[in-house]
Design a protein around this motif. Structure first.
Motif, PDB file in Angstrom:
ATOM      1  N   LEU A 153       0.815  -1.215   0.000  1.00  0.00           N
ATOM      2  CA  LEU A 153       0.000   0.000   0.000  1.00  0.00           C
ATOM      3  C   LEU A 153       0.850   1.267   0.000  1.00  0.00           C
ATOM      4  N   TRP A 154       2.110   1.160   0.372  1.00  0.00           N
ATOM      5  CA  TRP A 154       2.979   2.339   0.350  1.00  0.00           C
ATOM      6  C   TRP A 154       3.491   2.640  -1.048  1.00  0.00           C
ATOM      7  N   THR A 155       3.765   1.610  -1.839  1.00  0.00           N
ATOM      8  CA  THR A 155       4.359   1.816  -3.166  1.00  0.00           C
ATOM      9  C   THR A 155       3.441   1.403  -4.315  1.00  0.00           C
ATOM     10  N   GLY A 156       2.377   0.651  -4.025  1.00  0.00           N
ATOM     11  CA  GLY A 156       1.455   0.225  -5.074  1.00  0.00           C
ATOM     12  C   GLY A 156       1.952  -0.924  -5.915  1.00  0.00           C
ATOM     13  N   ARG A 157       2.954  -1.640  -5.496  1.00  0.00           N
ATOM     14  CA  ARG A 157       3.472  -2.765  -6.287  1.00  0.00           C
ATOM     15  C   ARG A 157       3.868  -3.919  -5.372  1.00  0.00           C
ATOM     16  N   ALA A 160       9.670  -6.656  -2.320  1.00  0.00           N
ATOM     17  CA  ALA A 160      10.318  -7.240  -1.147  1.00  0.00           C
ATOM     18  C   ALA A 160      10.588  -6.145  -0.131  1.00  0.00           C
ATOM     19  N   GLY A 161      10.875  -6.564   1.105  1.00  0.00           N
ATOM     20  CA  GLY A 161      11.214  -5.601   2.133  1.00  0.00           C
ATOM     21  C   GLY A 161      10.013  -5.111   2.907  1.00  0.00           C
ATOM     22  N   PRO A 162      10.133  -3.988   3.623  1.00  0.00           N
ATOM     23  CA  PRO A 162       9.039  -3.463   4.440  1.00  0.00           C
ATOM     24  C   PRO A 162       7.828  -3.075   3.591  1.00  0.00           C
ATOM     25  N   GLN A 163       6.630  -3.378   4.088  1.00  0.00           N
ATOM     26  CA  GLN A 163       5.405  -3.087   3.353  1.00  0.00           C
ATOM     27  C   GLN A 163       4.201  -3.081   4.269  1.00  0.00           C
ATOM     28  N   VAL A 209      14.996   1.457   3.876  1.00  0.00           N
ATOM     29  CA  VAL A 209      15.583   0.102   3.830  1.00  0.00           C
ATOM     30  C   VAL A 209      14.675  -0.760   2.955  1.00  0.00           C
ATOM     31  N   PRO A 210      14.727  -0.572   1.639  1.00  0.00           N
ATOM     32  CA  PRO A 210      13.695  -1.143   0.760  1.00  0.00           C
ATOM     33  C   PRO A 210      13.830  -2.621   0.442  1.00  0.00           C
ATOM     34  N   HIS A 211      14.874  -3.283   0.916  1.00  0.00           N
ATOM     35  CA  HIS A 211      15.128  -4.658   0.488  1.00  0.00           C
ATOM     36  C   HIS A 211      14.959  -5.645   1.638  1.00  0.00           C
ATOM     37  N   PHE A 212      14.748  -6.904   1.249  1.00  0.00           N
ATOM     38  CA  PHE A 212      14.702  -8.017   2.202  1.00  0.00           C
ATOM     39  C   PHE A 212      16.036  -8.747   2.133  1.00  0.00           C
ATOM     40  N   PRO A 213      16.583  -9.195   3.254  1.00  0.00           N
ATOM     41  CA  PRO A 213      17.894  -9.868   3.227  1.00  0.00           C
ATOM     42  C   PRO A 213      17.872 -11.122   2.347  1.00  0.00           C
ATOM     43  N   PRO A 246      23.065  -2.982   4.830  1.00  0.00           N
ATOM     44  CA  PRO A 246      22.451  -1.806   5.466  1.00  0.00           C
ATOM     45  C   PRO A 246      21.121  -1.384   4.851  1.00  0.00           C
ATOM     46  N   ASP A 247      20.894  -1.731   3.572  1.00  0.00           N
ATOM     47  CA  ASP A 247      19.636  -1.337   2.923  1.00  0.00           C
ATOM     48  C   ASP A 247      18.588  -2.436   2.981  1.00  0.00           C
ATOM     49  N   SER A 248      18.792  -3.440   3.841  1.00  0.00           N
ATOM     50  CA  SER A 248      17.859  -4.562   3.967  1.00  0.00           C
ATOM     51  C   SER A 248      17.443  -4.714   5.423  1.00  0.00           C
ATOM     52  N   ILE A 249      16.271  -5.308   5.624  1.00  0.00           N
ATOM     53  CA  ILE A 249      15.791  -5.543   6.981  1.00  0.00           C
ATOM     54  C   ILE A 249      14.859  -6.742   6.977  1.00  0.00           C
ATOM     55  N   CYS A 250      14.962  -7.576   8.007  1.00  0.00           N
ATOM     56  CA  CYS A 250      14.111  -8.759   8.113  1.00  0.00           C
ATOM     57  C   CYS A 250      12.864  -8.428   8.924  1.00  0.00           C
TER      58      CYS A 250
END
Length: 312
Positions: A153-157, A160-163, A209-213, A246-250
């Motif tokens: 809902l934040w990006t419309g697509r 992976a990563g936070p959402q 932090v747009p990515h998933f590890p 650094p740009d990823s988060i679980c």
């Protein structure tokens, strides 16, 4: 006659021994042992080599069977280390509040691997945001793109990563795609009344932090966290090295960051080394793992299993 004598001579010659390789060798009497000629040696060598190859193949097959059985026993032993499903009250929660946590146990292989490493009943976690912080009950979580099909809902697509997802739709998708079960632990925090600004703060952090590890990073992070938990207090209290980019988060780190930004937790351990087991810790006492630093006046109620077969 001459022709008759010749025929008799040829017919009465002793039969020569023929080895398996087709080489002829002379011998006395029918079917005698072959002489030690070059051809005889060659034939015997081929027979020995053929027998050796058969023994080698047989031994290799036996070794492969033993290795497979040992591997299956190892996998069975690892799976046995995952804590069993704890008995909990089955419920259909309706009055959601911001800060309620949802712990997931899935049948997915990768997430089961996480449960094996951390010896945790759960392998995934998300946090609820509800009115007035959000227009409707939502769930914040960090996911791999291959484990869901809903647009963020934040990006419309689909990413992976936070959402952010609608809570009820996400629970139904989870049941359809992953199986397993989900448990909610409700937050009781006096004076905690977050508004839209609390959700916007999480949104801005999630976009940073747009990515998933990767799988390798997750395994390294969980393994280092377990080693630090097991050995560091007895040796030296040094945090483990950074394992996640650094740009990823679980999922667990994102939930911890949400509680940190809302003033509910003060972790004494790096967020990269927080995993779902810590949030399930102390369930009967209404607490979480001590290293998460839960605010003294806050409590998380014992878990209730969400009835995923019904529309919440």
């Amino acid at each position: 006659s001459t022709s008759s004598a010749t025929t008799t001579a040829v017919t009465c010659q002793p039969r020569r021994w023929r080895g398996r390789c087709g080489a002829r060798a002379g011998g006395a009497g029918g079917g005698g042992a072959p002489p030690l000629s070059r051809k005889g040696h060659s034939c015997m060598w081929f027979n020995v080599q053929e027998h050796f190859c058969a023994v080698t193949v047989s031994t290799h097959s036996f070794s492969m069977r033993v290795a497979l059985q040992l591997a299956l026993l190892l996998v069975a032993g690892l799976l046995a280390q995952i804590p069993a499903r704890a008995p909990r009250r089955l419920a259909v929660p309706r009055a959601w509040r911001t800060g309620d946590m949802i712990l997931f146990r899935t049948t997915d292989v990768i997430f089961r691997l996480s449960s094996i490493i951390t010896r945790s009943e759960f392998s995934h976690i998300g946090v609820v945001v509800a009115p007035p912080a959000a227009p409707a009950p939502m769930i914040i979580e960090s996911l791999d793109a291959g484990h869901h099909s809903m647009p963020d809902l934040w990006t419309g697509r689909v990413k992976a990563g936070p959402q952010l997802h609608p809570l009820h739709a996400r629970l139904r998708e989870y049941r359809r795609r992953r199986g397993g079960y989900a448990v909610v632990r409700r937050l009781h925090a006096p004076g905690f009344r977050p508004g839209p600004a609390a959700l916007d703060r999480v949104r801005r952090f999630g976009l940073s932090v747009p990515h998933f590890p990767t799988l390798q990073q997750l395994i390294q992070s969980a393994g280092l966290a377990m080693l630090a938990e097991t050995y560091s207090p007895a040796i030296v209290p040094v945090p483990p090295p950074q394992a996640v980019a650094p740009d990823s988060i679980c999922c667990s780190a994102l939930v911890a960051q949400c509680y940190l930004m809302w003033g509910l937790l003060r972790p004494t351990v790096a967020c990269d080394f927080i995993y779902p087991k810590m949030f399930a810790h102390g369930e009967s006492e209404g607490t979480v793992h001590p290293t998460l630093g839960l605010r003294p006046d806050c409590r998380f109620a014992p878990g209730e299993e969400i009835d995923l077969s019904l529309k919440a």
